[in-house]
Design a protein around this motif. Sequence first.
Motif, short mmCIF file in Angstrom:
data_model
loop_
_atom_site.label_atom_id
_atom_site.label_comp_id
_atom_site.label_asym_id
_atom_site.label_seq_id
_atom_site.Cartn_x
_atom_site.Cartn_y
_atom_site.Cartn_z
N LEU A 144 -44.72 39.54 20.44
CA LEU A 144 -44.50 38.53 19.40
C LEU A 144 -43.96 37.24 20.04
O LEU A 144 -42.76 36.97 20.03
N PRO A 145 -44.85 36.43 20.63
CA PRO A 145 -44.39 35.22 21.30
C PRO A 145 -43.70 34.24 20.35
O PRO A 145 -44.15 34.02 19.22
N VAL A 146 -42.62 33.66 20.83
CA VAL A 146 -41.88 32.65 20.08
C VAL A 146 -41.79 31.38 20.93
O VAL A 146 -41.48 31.43 22.11
N ASN A 147 -42.08 30.25 20.30
CA ASN A 147 -42.09 28.95 20.96
C ASN A 147 -43.04 28.91 22.15
O ASN A 147 -42.66 28.52 23.27
N ALA A 148 -44.28 29.26 21.88
CA ALA A 148 -45.32 29.17 22.92
C ALA A 148 -45.52 27.72 23.35
O ALA A 148 -46.01 27.46 24.46
N SER A 149 -45.16 26.78 22.51
CA SER A 149 -45.26 25.35 22.85
C SER A 149 -44.25 24.95 23.92
O SER A 149 -44.44 23.95 24.61
N GLY A 150 -43.18 25.70 24.05
CA GLY A 150 -42.04 25.33 24.86
C GLY A 150 -40.83 24.97 24.02
O GLY A 150 -39.71 24.91 24.50
N GLY A 151 -41.08 24.75 22.71
CA GLY A 151 -40.00 24.48 21.78
C GLY A 151 -39.25 23.18 22.09
O GLY A 151 -39.66 22.36 22.91
N LEU A 152 -38.11 23.02 21.41
CA LEU A 152 -37.30 21.83 21.63
C LEU A 152 -36.76 21.78 23.05
O LEU A 152 -36.45 20.70 23.56
N ALA A 153 -36.67 22.93 23.69
CA ALA A 153 -36.21 22.97 25.08
C ALA A 153 -37.09 22.11 25.98
O ALA A 153 -36.61 21.51 26.94
N CYS A 154 -38.37 22.06 25.68
CA CYS A 154 -39.32 21.29 26.49
C CYS A 154 -39.70 19.95 25.86
O CYS A 154 -40.23 19.08 26.55
N GLN A 211 -57.20 27.26 20.92
CA GLN A 211 -57.33 26.04 21.71
C GLN A 211 -56.06 25.67 22.47
O GLN A 211 -55.86 24.51 22.81
N ALA A 212 -55.21 26.65 22.75
CA ALA A 212 -53.91 26.34 23.35
C ALA A 212 -53.90 26.43 24.88
O ALA A 212 -52.84 26.32 25.49
N GLY A 213 -55.06 26.62 25.49
CA GLY A 213 -55.13 26.60 26.94
C GLY A 213 -54.34 27.71 27.60
O GLY A 213 -54.36 28.86 27.15
N GLU A 214 -53.60 27.35 28.66
CA GLU A 214 -52.87 28.36 29.43
C GLU A 214 -51.76 29.04 28.65
O GLU A 214 -51.29 30.10 29.04
N ARG A 215 -51.31 28.42 27.56
CA ARG A 215 -50.26 29.03 26.76
C ARG A 215 -50.81 29.79 25.54
O ARG A 215 -50.06 30.14 24.62
N GLN A 216 -52.11 30.06 25.53
CA GLN A 216 -52.75 30.72 24.40
C GLN A 216 -52.18 32.12 24.16
O GLN A 216 -52.04 32.92 25.09
N VAL A 217 -51.86 32.40 22.92
CA VAL A 217 -51.42 33.73 22.49
C VAL A 217 -52.66 34.52 22.08
O VAL A 217 -53.45 34.06 21.25
#
Length: 395
Positions: free
Chosen positions: A332-342, A365-371
């Motif tokens: 269950l990935p959370v903040n695959a974007s990197g979140g506010l941390a990034c 379409q999320a590239g290398e961070r695709q879930v």
Amino acid sequence: MNQDIAVLGVGMHPWGKWGKNFSEYGVYAARAALKDAGIPWQDVGFVSGAATMRCGYPGYVAGATIAQALGWQGAQVNTSYAACASGSQALAAARAKILAGECEVALVVGADTTPKGFLAPAKGYRPEDPDWLRFYLGITNPTYFALYARRRMDLYGDTEEDFGLVKIKNSEHGFTNPNARYKKKFTMEEILNSAMVADPLRLLQICATSDGGAAMIVTSMDYAKRMGKADAVKVAAVSTVTPTFASAVVEMPDIATDSAAAAGVEAHSFRAALPKQAYEQAGIGPEDISLAEVYDLSSALELDWYEDLLLCPRGEAAQMVREGVTKIGGRLPVNASGGLACFGEAVPAQALAQVCELTWQLRGQAGERQVANAKVGITANQGLFGHGSSVILKK
């Protein structure tokens, strides 16, 4: 009654400290969303902007400011302000217009230009303003974040290392995100050696303030079908509930919980109420969620959101991180974007950025961070004065 609307386009201006007018970021994101949707600006019947308080009067009427910059074409316009939840309030307004049959196509947009340092209240002497008062007392945002972190440590045995694992995870997720401001993978040693800001939280465990913009094109399902996009990602729920008496946790900008003097009053969690309504609107439960984007104002606060979203029982969020459940590749990935941390926080754009990320993920379409096999996503967001949101997207 089906309350789905379609997401035909999303767009973002990369986060950073660019020093430009907020409207430039909003126009950039809006044009990207229009291009992604494959529709002309003239088709938009409603512009729903998220306000910024830092850019003068144009920021107060951000919807109109950005509509004018794109070129007046007769669309209805609205601007919403709900602190950090402004973007989702703007989305809620657009959804209501579409479901009421008052428009078929809406642009939702938020953008901000932020100063260096804390997001402080307006100047002057205003003791009747709770946000001004807490700064007068020296209670900045990281003070609240630290209290929440210490609460987790005292109640559940969470450690500084657990909070560090959240930062490490998010830095790995955001490393390849083209829209992220910070693209660096951090080690536990770097995190624990960074400056202490508000014990137990260190500099690398608290989000920065940023410039950025995000936008969406949302439409009725009938319009999406006519465009040949019946399979578009859908907004299935938008929850913007307010707190219920009695609040058991001190929420910004308050300096106390509700009084416990009243006998027999049940304590409620505001943050936990936000996804509860979203699940009810969408007709699903936490077991259906593929991934989540949550408001990690601090790395410790992300753990609270796991439990508020019912992704695990109370007190077990840190164990999820230790076991890698919330990493990309985990269950269950959370903040695959990197979140506010990034990213840092661009207030009126941040809730929309969460929805943009879920859209890309559900499209694949999320590239290398695709879930892998992402089908349903949920967001969680909180602003000052009882504002907050939870949005559910589905394929």
